[in-house]
Design a protein around this motif. Structure first.
Motif, PDB file in Angstrom:
ATOM      1  N   ALA A 216       6.127  17.163   9.714  1.00  0.00           N
ATOM      2  CA  ALA A 216       6.109  17.257  11.172  1.00  0.00           C
ATOM      3  C   ALA A 216       7.460  17.680  11.735  1.00  0.00           C
ATOM      4  N   PHE A 217       8.522  17.446  10.990  1.00  0.00           N
ATOM      5  CA  PHE A 217       9.854  17.852  11.439  1.00  0.00           C
ATOM      6  C   PHE A 217      10.124  19.340  11.183  1.00  0.00           C
ATOM      7  N   PHE A 218       9.315  19.979  10.327  1.00  0.00           N
ATOM      8  CA  PHE A 218       9.641  21.341   9.910  1.00  0.00           C
ATOM      9  C   PHE A 218       8.558  22.378  10.186  1.00  0.00           C
ATOM     10  N   LEU A 219       7.340  21.939  10.410  1.00  0.00           N
ATOM     11  CA  LEU A 219       6.252  22.888  10.641  1.00  0.00           C
ATOM     12  C   LEU A 219       5.815  22.849  12.102  1.00  0.00           C
ATOM     13  N   PRO A 220       5.164  23.897  12.564  1.00  0.00           N
ATOM     14  CA  PRO A 220       4.706  23.940  13.959  1.00  0.00           C
ATOM     15  C   PRO A 220       3.655  22.862  14.252  1.00  0.00           C
ATOM     16  N   ARG A 221       3.617  22.417  15.508  1.00  0.00           N
ATOM     17  CA  ARG A 221       2.722  21.338  15.927  1.00  0.00           C
ATOM     18  C   ARG A 221       1.259  21.671  15.635  1.00  0.00           C
ATOM     19  N   ARG A 222       0.826  22.853  15.958  1.00  0.00           N
ATOM     20  CA  ARG A 222      -0.585  23.222  15.756  1.00  0.00           C
ATOM     21  C   ARG A 222      -0.981  23.088  14.290  1.00  0.00           C
ATOM     22  N   GLN A 223      -0.177  23.596  13.424  1.00  0.00           N
ATOM     23  CA  GLN A 223      -0.453  23.522  11.992  1.00  0.00           C
ATOM     24  C   GLN A 223      -0.480  22.072  11.521  1.00  0.00           C
ATOM     25  N   MET A 224       0.467  21.275  11.983  1.00  0.00           N
ATOM     26  CA  MET A 224       0.524  19.873  11.568  1.00  0.00           C
ATOM     27  C   MET A 224      -0.645  19.068  12.112  1.00  0.00           C
ATOM     28  N   MET A 225      -1.073  19.348  13.333  1.00  0.00           N
ATOM     29  CA  MET A 225      -2.229  18.632  13.886  1.00  0.00           C
ATOM     30  C   MET A 225      -3.489  18.939  13.088  1.00  0.00           C
ATOM     31  N   ILE A 226      -3.644  20.180  12.672  1.00  0.00           N
ATOM     32  CA  ILE A 226      -4.791  20.543  11.834  1.00  0.00           C
ATOM     33  C   ILE A 226      -4.735  19.776  10.515  1.00  0.00           C
TER      34      ILE A 226
ATOM     35  N   THR B 286       0.837  -1.185   0.000  1.00  0.00           N
ATOM     36  CA  THR B 286       0.000   0.000   0.000  1.00  0.00           C
ATOM     37  C   THR B 286       0.878   1.243   0.000  1.00  0.00           C
ATOM     38  N   PRO B 287       0.767   2.073  -1.032  1.00  0.00           N
ATOM     39  CA  PRO B 287       1.521   3.326  -0.998  1.00  0.00           C
ATOM     40  C   PRO B 287       0.925   4.251   0.054  1.00  0.00           C
ATOM     41  N   ARG B 288       1.761   4.871   0.825  1.00  0.00           N
ATOM     42  CA  ARG B 288       1.332   5.795   1.880  1.00  0.00           C
ATOM     43  C   ARG B 288       2.012   7.149   1.679  1.00  0.00           C
ATOM     44  N   LEU B 289       1.777   7.748   0.523  1.00  0.00           N
ATOM     45  CA  LEU B 289       2.410   9.021   0.197  1.00  0.00           C
ATOM     46  C   LEU B 289       2.021  10.120   1.179  1.00  0.00           C
ATOM     47  N   ILE B 290       0.773  10.127   1.601  1.00  0.00           N
ATOM     48  CA  ILE B 290       0.329  11.152   2.547  1.00  0.00           C
ATOM     49  C   ILE B 290       1.052  11.001   3.882  1.00  0.00           C
ATOM     50  N   VAL B 291       1.336   9.770   4.285  1.00  0.00           N
ATOM     51  CA  VAL B 291       2.069   9.537   5.536  1.00  0.00           C
ATOM     52  C   VAL B 291       3.522   9.978   5.381  1.00  0.00           C
ATOM     53  N   ILE B 292       4.110   9.725   4.223  1.00  0.00           N
ATOM     54  CA  ILE B 292       5.476  10.194   3.966  1.00  0.00           C
ATOM     55  C   ILE B 292       5.540  11.707   4.116  1.00  0.00           C
ATOM     56  N   LEU B 293       4.582  12.387   3.516  1.00  0.00           N
ATOM     57  CA  LEU B 293       4.578  13.844   3.584  1.00  0.00           C
ATOM     58  C   LEU B 293       4.301  14.346   5.002  1.00  0.00           C
ATOM     59  N   LEU B 294       3.338  13.766   5.679  1.00  0.00           N
ATOM     60  CA  LEU B 294       3.054  14.182   7.062  1.00  0.00           C
ATOM     61  C   LEU B 294       4.264  13.950   7.963  1.00  0.00           C
ATOM     62  N   ALA B 295       4.943  12.828   7.768  1.00  0.00           N
ATOM     63  CA  ALA B 295       6.133  12.529   8.577  1.00  0.00           C
ATOM     64  C   ALA B 295       7.229  13.564   8.346  1.00  0.00           C
TER      65      ALA B 295
ATOM     66  N   ILE C 270       4.110  11.946  17.347  1.00  0.00           N
ATOM     67  CA  ILE C 270       5.357  11.213  17.602  1.00  0.00           C
ATOM     68  C   ILE C 270       6.523  11.889  16.882  1.00  0.00           C
ATOM     69  N   ASN C 271       6.327  12.238  15.621  1.00  0.00           N
ATOM     70  CA  ASN C 271       7.402  12.890  14.869  1.00  0.00           C
ATOM     71  C   ASN C 271       7.742  14.258  15.451  1.00  0.00           C
ATOM     72  N   GLU C 272       6.732  14.979  15.874  1.00  0.00           N
ATOM     73  CA  GLU C 272       6.960  16.296  16.444  1.00  0.00           C
ATOM     74  C   GLU C 272       7.769  16.197  17.729  1.00  0.00           C
ATOM     75  N   LYS C 273       7.497  15.188  18.537  1.00  0.00           N
ATOM     76  CA  LYS C 273       8.271  14.978  19.765  1.00  0.00           C
ATOM     77  C   LYS C 273       9.710  14.556  19.443  1.00  0.00           C
ATOM     78  N   MET C 274       9.872  13.754  18.413  1.00  0.00           N
ATOM     79  CA  MET C 274      11.208  13.286  18.051  1.00  0.00           C
ATOM     80  C   MET C 274      12.064  14.394  17.441  1.00  0.00           C
ATOM     81  N   LYS C 275      11.433  15.384  16.839  1.00  0.00           N
ATOM     82  CA  LYS C 275      12.232  16.460  16.246  1.00  0.00           C
ATOM     83  C   LYS C 275      12.964  17.261  17.316  1.00  0.00           C
ATOM     84  N   ASN C 276      12.464  17.219  18.535  1.00  0.00           N
ATOM     85  CA  ASN C 276      13.153  17.896  19.637  1.00  0.00           C
ATOM     86  C   ASN C 276      14.373  17.120  20.115  1.00  0.00           C
ATOM     87  N   LEU C 277      14.401  15.820  19.835  1.00  0.00           N
ATOM     88  CA  LEU C 277      15.498  14.965  20.281  1.00  0.00           C
ATOM     89  C   LEU C 277      16.517  14.665  19.187  1.00  0.00           C
TER      90      LEU C 277
END
Length: 179
Positions: free
Chosen positions: A52-62, A40-49, A92-99
């Motif tokens: 999440a490393f570059f955009l603010p949490r609030r924007q990404m959660m929306i 199953t291609p998960r292109l949307i998950v690739i992009l969200l992942a 999870i990705n947003e938390k990992m970007k801090n580490l």
């Protein structure tokens, strides 16, 4: 004009990848779905992942909730699975970007975790709900579904990482300040 493009680039990319998930799956269904494996291609998950490393949490959660809703409405019969799982992935990705640093290797490893979490969550849901009665044991799931899906998405990530990263780098300074 440049300002408008910078504001709309990320939502446009998300919509494009959302649509490409289905197009890619349908166009290559005979190759991706056989008796021996189910990819199953998960292109949307690739992009969200990545985002999440570059955009603010609030924007990404929306974005995660919105595209989870779209995914459930457009691709599945059950409303709520992707709405719940996409924000977990982003969180999870947003938390990992801090580490960790936002290198291609780290994002790729997080993608493996994200897709494993998504596919496992979907498997558990379909396995436990009597209406769907999924007849696939764990070893079959791992070898027929999860392994091939991970391999496909790792290849897609390798192909897409640098063009997406370049686009993110061009738009994030503006997007992060104004959201």
């Amino acid at each position: 004009m440049k300002q408008i493009w910078k504001k709309l680039a990320i939502p446009f990319l998300l919509i494009l990848f959302f649509l490409l998930d289905g197009i890619f799956s349908e166009a290559f269904s005979s190759t991706l779905h056989t008796a021996d494996y189910y990819m199953t291609p998960r292109l949307i998950v690739i992009l969200l992942a990545m985002l999440a490393f570059f955009l603010p949490r609030r924007q990404m959660m929306i974005y995660a909730i919105l595209f989870g809703l779209f995914y459930d409405i457009y691709y599945t019969d059950i409303l709520g699975l992707h709405i719940a799982l996409f924000p977990v992935i982003v969180y999870i990705n947003e938390k990992m970007k801090n580490l960790l640093s936002a290198s291609a290797f780290v994002i790729g490893m997080m993608l493996i975790i994200n897709i494993s979490l998504l596919e496992s969550g979907l498997y558990l849901f379909y396995r436990t709900v009597p209406r769907f009665s999924l007849n696939m044991d764990v070893s079959q799931f791992l070898s027929v579904r999860l392994g091939p899906t991970l391999m496909l998405n790792i290849v897609l990530f390798i192909i897409l990482y640098y063009p997406i990263r370049k686009m993110i780098d061009k738009t994030t300074q503006h997007t992060a300040r104004n959201f």
